[in-house]
Design a protein around this motif. Structure first.
Motif, short mmCIF file in Angstrom:
data_model
loop_
_atom_site.label_atom_id
_atom_site.label_comp_id
_atom_site.label_asym_id
_atom_site.label_seq_id
_atom_site.Cartn_x
_atom_site.Cartn_y
_atom_site.Cartn_z
N ALA A 127 0.83 -1.20 0.00
CA ALA A 127 0.00 0.00 0.00
C ALA A 127 0.87 1.25 0.00
O ALA A 127 2.00 1.24 0.49
N ALA A 128 0.28 2.32 -0.54
CA ALA A 128 1.03 3.57 -0.66
C ALA A 128 1.14 4.25 0.69
O ALA A 128 0.20 4.21 1.49
N PRO A 129 2.27 4.86 0.99
CA PRO A 129 2.41 5.60 2.24
C PRO A 129 1.48 6.82 2.25
O PRO A 129 1.03 7.27 1.20
N GLY A 130 1.20 7.31 3.45
CA GLY A 130 0.37 8.51 3.56
C GLY A 130 -1.02 8.18 4.10
O GLY A 130 -1.61 8.95 4.85
N MET A 131 -1.54 7.01 3.72
CA MET A 131 -2.87 6.63 4.19
C MET A 131 -2.78 5.96 5.56
O MET A 131 -1.72 5.49 5.97
N SER A 132 -3.90 5.90 6.23
CA SER A 132 -3.91 5.16 7.49
C SER A 132 -4.08 3.68 7.18
O SER A 132 -4.56 3.30 6.10
N LEU A 133 -3.71 2.86 8.13
CA LEU A 133 -3.89 1.43 7.98
C LEU A 133 -5.38 1.10 7.80
O LEU A 133 -5.74 0.23 7.02
N MET A 134 -6.24 1.83 8.49
CA MET A 134 -7.69 1.62 8.36
C MET A 134 -8.13 1.85 6.91
O MET A 134 -8.79 1.01 6.31
N GLU A 135 -7.75 2.99 6.34
CA GLU A 135 -8.16 3.28 4.95
C GLU A 135 -7.60 2.25 3.99
O GLU A 135 -8.28 1.83 3.04
N THR A 136 -6.38 1.84 4.25
CA THR A 136 -5.72 0.87 3.39
C THR A 136 -6.49 -0.45 3.38
O THR A 136 -6.74 -1.03 2.32
N ILE A 137 -6.86 -0.92 4.56
CA ILE A 137 -7.56 -2.20 4.66
C ILE A 137 -8.96 -2.08 4.04
O ILE A 137 -9.40 -2.92 3.27
N ARG A 138 -9.64 -1.00 4.37
CA ARG A 138 -10.99 -0.78 3.86
C ARG A 138 -10.97 -0.71 2.33
O ARG A 138 -11.77 -1.35 1.65
N ASP A 139 -10.02 0.06 1.80
CA ASP A 139 -9.99 0.26 0.35
C ASP A 139 -9.55 -1.01 -0.39
O ASP A 139 -9.78 -1.13 -1.59
N GLN A 140 -8.95 -1.93 0.31
CA GLN A 140 -8.56 -3.19 -0.28
C GLN A 140 -9.79 -4.09 -0.48
O GLN A 140 -9.71 -5.13 -1.11
#
Ligand SMILES: Cc1cc2nc3c(=O)[nH]c(=O)nc-3n(C[C@H](O)[C@H](O)[C@H](O)COP(=O)(O)OP(=O)(O)OC[C@H]3O[C@@H](n4cnc5c(N)ncnc54)[C@H](O)[C@@H]3O)c2cc1C
Lengths: 103, 409
Positions: A18-31
């Motif tokens: 995942a790209a840096p800058g996002m939160s882990l929450m957004e990363t997981i959700r957007d996955q």
């Protein structure tokens, strides 16, 4: 990019970067992983993005609010975090994440 | 005629959550969302908080990224407002006259902002704040300092007052009741919030009776009170509540009035038709079984999950604990439970230090709490409200004793 392994509540393993800058929450959700509710949208006002995180490098420090919210869950462990409070950073060590059981 | 196994009307918090939950539960039938506006499902809370402040993009407010819906085979038709339901033929009619068939229907249309009816209410620059369009129209006014009048001292009005002060505007809040947050919070919280806003330079008028808006060239220039006082205004934001959007359902014969009535599985009185979110009146376990209609992300989400389970044939009743949050200035407000019907309100903590909680008890049991910068109490309180814990009032009122150690002996 930051390498992630996320285990969802069915036990399925999701491996991705995942790209840096996002939160882990957004990363997981957007996955497209279902289990993260994140009802307050990442404002550290609920505890519906509770995860267990392991990493070789230390993560960002925990705020008192995050600590208190985690205390209110029945499933807290040593490596508990609110995923919305973990921000992915360039050069971060890989993260191993398990989505905590629903409270 | 197009049709789908599950048709969801309204692509907001509840509609989106229901669709996601159906897929999560392994439901493989077709799922279509009909959404009146042009937007994909997004979270509304940021509209009066960080999105309004320009600290957050709209993309980050989306409930899921655009590609998610395609990947999950959830079809979202935008600009598709439903105007009528035919429960026997199992079809809805859209504003463009087309019909759409369904196996099961979930009504998740939320509410529409209550509008003022006084003279001048239709002038330009008199805003409501309910969707992205409203938020963007207001945000376009914020670049140079102006005089703003906020009508309604509820959560949205007060959050807007805080944002407007942060952006350097002159703000007056008009509240018809004798205190702000009168509908939702106990008196002690109302007075504290009122004082905070005043300290931040907001002018608050309580018991204010509105007569009319005056304007020039079609845009508002002032707000006139019943006592004749005229407040200059470059723009006005009204936050006086919402009216549930349920007319098509009621016209189709569903039981309801202020909202549509649903049972513990979020089923309406019409077979195969469910409802969830701001428009769904239900018996809430935490309202001592009273009928309530809750306007919160928690309720919209958890009712949607309940409805999805019922639709997928895995019914389980709605029993989730109500909770709510609001951010104003550096104040973190968190509430859990429903305080209606409390017989005792205890103040705990230190208002001067801006960290306190109000505990609402009924016959000795904790039924709700409002917390200000007091996350520890909020987290502990949620569990205590859920279990209907009895508290020792004198210990609970002592902010130095951890809340979970104040159970009645
Ligand atoms: C500015 C603002 C701030 C808020 N802050 C908070 C907060 O801090 N905490 C909190 O818990 N809650 C907050 N809320 C409340 C929360 O957003 C709502 O309770 C929640 O969105 C309700 O979900 P819903 O699905 O019932 O309705 P909505 O999310 O409103 O979605 C309804 C959808 O249905 C669509 N629709 C309406 N009629 C039709 C039709 N006839 N046909 C097709 N589509 C239709 C609408 O366009 C909309 O997209 C806030 C709300 C607002 C407006």
């Amino acid at each position: 990019m930051v390498d992630l392994v996320v285990i969802d509540r069915t036990g399925a393993e999701h491996k991705f970067a995942a790209a840096p800058g996002m939160s882990l929450m957004e990363t997981i959700r957007d996955q497209g992983i279902y289990d993260i509710k994140a009802l307050c949208g990442g404002s550290c006002s609920c505890a519906t993005c509770h995860v267990y995180v392991d990493s070789e490098a230390p993560l960002s420090a925990m705020s008192e609010d995050e600590d208190d919210l985690l205390d209110g869950t029945s499933e807290r462990q040593k490596n508990s975090r609110l995923a919305c409070q973990v921000i992915l950073a360039e050069g971060m060590a890989p993260l191993h994440v398990i989505i905590a059981p629903e409270d | 005629m197009s049709a789908s196994d599950v048709l969801i009307v309204g692509g907001g918090q509840a509609g989106a959550t229901a669709a996601i939950t159906l897929r999560q539960l392994g439901f493989t039938g077709s799922v279509v969302i009909l959404e009146a506006t042009a937007e994909l499902p997004y979270e509304r809370p940021p509209l009066s908080k960080d999105y309004m402040l320009g600290q957050r993009t709209f993309e980050t407010c989306l409930i899921r990224p655009a590609r998610f819906w395609a990947e999950q085979k959830i079809d979202i038709l935008t600009n598709a407002a439903v105007t009528a339901i035919d429960p026997t033929r199992q079809q809805v009619t859209l504003a463009n006259g087309r019909n759409f068939g369904f196996g099961k229907l979930l009504w998740a249309t939320g509410g529409t902002p209550r509008r003022l009816t006084c003279p001048g209410a239709d002038l330009a620059s008199v805003f409501t704040l309910h969707d992205k369009k409203d938020a963007d129209a207001i945000a376009a006014k914020l670049d140079v300092p102006r005089r703003a009048v906020v009508i309604g001292g509820g959560y949205i009005g007060l959050e807007m007052a805080a944002v407007l002060r942060k952006r350097g505007h002159h703000v007056t809040v008009l509240e018809a009741q004798e205190r702000v947050l009168a509908r939702v919070a106990g008196e002690a919280l109302s007075r504290f919030i009122e004082a905070e806003h005043r300290a931040h330079g907001v002018e608050i008028r309580l018991g204010a009776q509105l007569r009319e808006f005056r304007g020039a060239n079609g845009a508002v220039t002032s707000v006139v009170l019943v006592n004749g006082e005229e407040l200059p205004a470059d723009f006005v934001i009204t936050g006086i509540g919402i009216v549930p959007v349920v007319a098509p359902l009621l016209a189709a014969g569903a039981a309801g009035g202020n909202g549509v009535e649903v049972d513990e599985f979020c089923a309406t009185s019409l077979p195969g038709i469910y409802a969830a979110g701001d428009g769904a009146r239900h018996h809430n376990r935490f309202a001592q079984g009273e009928w309530v209609r809750l306007e919160s992300v928690q309720n919209a989400t958890d009712q949607a999950i309940t409805a999805a389970h019922a639709i997928a044939g895995q019914a389980k009743p709605y029993e989730a604990l109500p909770w709510f949050w609001s951010n104003q200035y550096d104040l973190r407000l968190q509430s859990a439970g429903l305080n209606m019907g409390h017989d005792t309100a205890l103040l705990r903590g230190d208002q001067a230090a801006r960290s306190f909680a109000i505990l609402y008890l009924r016959e000795g049991r904790l039924i709700a709490l409002d917390c200000v910068n007091r996350t520890k109490d909020y987290a502990a309180g949620k569990a205590l409200v859920s279990s209907g814990a009895r508290l020792d009032a004198s210990r609970a009122a002592d902010g130095n004793i951890p809340l979970k150690e104040t159970l009645a002996g």
